[in-house]
Design an enzyme around this catalytic site. Structure first.
Site, PDB file in Angstrom:
ATOM      1  N   HIS A 180       8.211   1.131  -3.321  1.00  0.00           N
ATOM      2  CA  HIS A 180       8.966   0.864  -2.097  1.00  0.00           C
ATOM      3  C   HIS A 180       9.434  -0.596  -2.198  1.00  0.00           C
ATOM      4  CE1 HIS A 180       5.832   3.708  -0.551  1.00  0.00           C
ATOM      5  NE2 HIS A 180       6.778   4.169   0.217  1.00  0.00           N
TER       6      HIS A 180
ATOM      7  N   ASP B 108       6.785  -3.061  -1.234  1.00  0.00           N
ATOM      8  CA  ASP B 108       5.575  -3.190  -2.067  1.00  0.00           C
ATOM      9  C   ASP B 108       5.778  -4.272  -3.099  1.00  0.00           C
ATOM     10  OD1 ASP B 108       4.837  -0.699  -1.015  1.00  0.00           O
ATOM     11  OD2 ASP B 108       5.678   0.352  -2.755  1.00  0.00           O
TER      12      ASP B 108
END
Ligand code: XLS
Ligand code: NI
Ligand code: NI
Length: 439
Positions: A103, A106
């Site tokens: 993501h 992240d």
């Protein structure tokens, strides 16, 4: 600052065969082994998930994280994100996986506004790009995190707040650009907060329409960008919301059909999401495959006694055999792969546990692949199913399938015949035992 080398003592994980007692070796995953004319590596297309493996600190609702990650400095800075990215690639190199998935939030920290968040992401993407080039490891898919930040409390594309829709669109636009720049194979939409907690405050129809509009905008931008990879929707019925619109494969397919999006999307099916929806993984895979929309899998498993998304590493041979039977039947992955959306248990807190967990998942999938290929080669299962439907290959069955009979013809046929041919046994127990021969 140079990247730390936390895995210096861990050797490159090699295939040593089923007799090996070395815990840091593959017993079954032999990337070069050929199965049905393709290498295991190309069949399985393993991917490491960045969020669990490199951002998960093993916290739960009752306690803070237990994970020991010597490379972390406790900050959420861009410099830390860059160092972490280098560590992640060292890990993936030692493990020998061809892909990873992430993501946006992240890999890089959220900034104080969208502009700063985009800049942070760019700074880390530079490192990811370098590391991809250095190692040859590729991006299976990326996605935008539209669920952690409080702004998404009511949803992203389905928020009651139009500004949140706009923010989500801008974030997905950037995530798509980054995916394209990194040569990603695909792009995932998981609607973590696209649902509701109570219908009392929810205009369901309006929210679904907004989700359809959002996806069309994404498709338009993908074309503008020249990004060729598929979009995937990842079904999940609940958690964090009470009801998520993308609840299972059938609901997603219906949504895609209703909003005329079926040509541009496939599904990314996750085991623990299937079971949360009250289905088996194989059911979800078969539903997706039947629509020509089985794209990729998030490989994990749940716990039969726990009703939430425990995201455990897949170590169930029966499960992986069933998964691989369906994947082989549909002709294998093209742009998709086996992404370990799984986390080590809170009690497995040492860095070496990350290796044990992935080795376990990879060996279990390798065995599933071998078993599934052996079942197919043996042929008894497929022959049984073919035989079970043989009344459709001739006579009235063939006429029905070819559209040559309607209610009138069928009535005439049955009036003449009086009653049906006797049914044959479904032989479930025989078939279950047959599968066990190969496990
Ligand atoms: C959460 C989902 C998520 C997606 C990517 O349950 O599995 O991790 O895979 O957003
Ligand atoms: Ni997932
Ligand atoms: Ni999940």
């Amino acid at each position: 600052m140079a990247a730390p080398v936390p895995f210096a003592k861990i050797p490159k994980i090699q295939f040593e065969g089923p007799k090996s007692k070395n815990p840091l070796a593959f017993k079954h995953y032999n990337p070069k082994e050929m199965i049905e004319g393709k290498s295991m590596k190309d069949h399985l297309r393993f991917s490491v998930t960045y969020w669990h493996t490199f951002r998960g600190m093993l916290a739960d609702m009752f306690g803070t994280g237990t994970a020991i990650r010597p490379w972390e400095d406790g900050s959420n800075s861009v410099a830390m994100a860059q160092r972490r990215a280098r560590v992640a690639f060292q890990f993936m190199e030692k493990l020998g996986v061809p892909f990873y998935a992430f993501h946006d939030r992240d890999v890089a920290p959220e900034g104080k506004n969208l502009r700063e968040s985009n800049r942070n992401l760019d700074s880390v993407v530079e490192v990811l790009k370098e590391e991809q080039e250095r190692t040859g490891i590729r991006l299976l898919w990326a996605t935008a995190c539209l669920f952690v930040h409080p702004r998404f409390m009511h949803g992203a594309a389905t928020s009651c707040n139009a500004d949140v829709f706009a923010f989500a669109a801008a974030q997905v636009k950037k995530a798509l650009e980054v995916t394209h720049e990194l040569g990603g194979e695909g792009y995932v939409f998981w609607g973590g907060r696209e649902g509701y907690t109570t219908l009392l405050n929810t205009d369901l129809k309006r929210e679904m329409d907004h989700l359809g509009t959002f996806m069309h905008m994404a498709v338009d931008y993908k074309k503008e960008l020249g990004f060729k990879g598929p979009f995937y929707i990842e079904p999940k019925p609940k958690e964090p919301t009470k009801h998520q619109y993308d609840s299972d494969a059938a609901a997603c397919l219906n949504f895609l059909r209703e909003y005329d999006l079926l040509d541009d999307f496939k599904l990314n099916i996750e085991t623990n999401h299937a079971t949360l929806a009250g289905h088996t993984m194989q059911h979800e895979l078969e539903v997706a495959a039947a629509a020509g929309a089985l794209g990729s899998i998030d490989a994990n498993m749940g716990d039969v006694l726990l009703g939430w998304d425990t995201d455990q590493f897949p170590t169930d041979l029966y499960l992986t055999t069933q998964v691989m039977l369906t994947i082989l039947k549909m002709g294998g992955f093209t742009t998709g792969g086996t992404n370990f959306d799984a986390k080590v248990r809170r009690e497995s807190f040492e860095p070496v546990d990350l290796f044990h967990a992935h080795i376990a998942g990879m060996d279990t999938f390798a065995r599933g692949l071998k078993s599934a290929a052996a079942i197919r080669k043996d042929g008894r299962l497929a022959d049984f199913v073919k035989q079970r439907y043989s009344s459709w290959d001739k006579g009235i069955g063939r006429d029905i399938e070819r559209g040559k009979a309607g209610f009138r013809e069928l009535e005439a046929y049955m009036l003449k015949k009086g009653d049906v041919e006797p049914n044959a046994s479904g032989r479930q127990e025989y078939l279950e035992n047959l599968i066990n021969e190969f496990i």
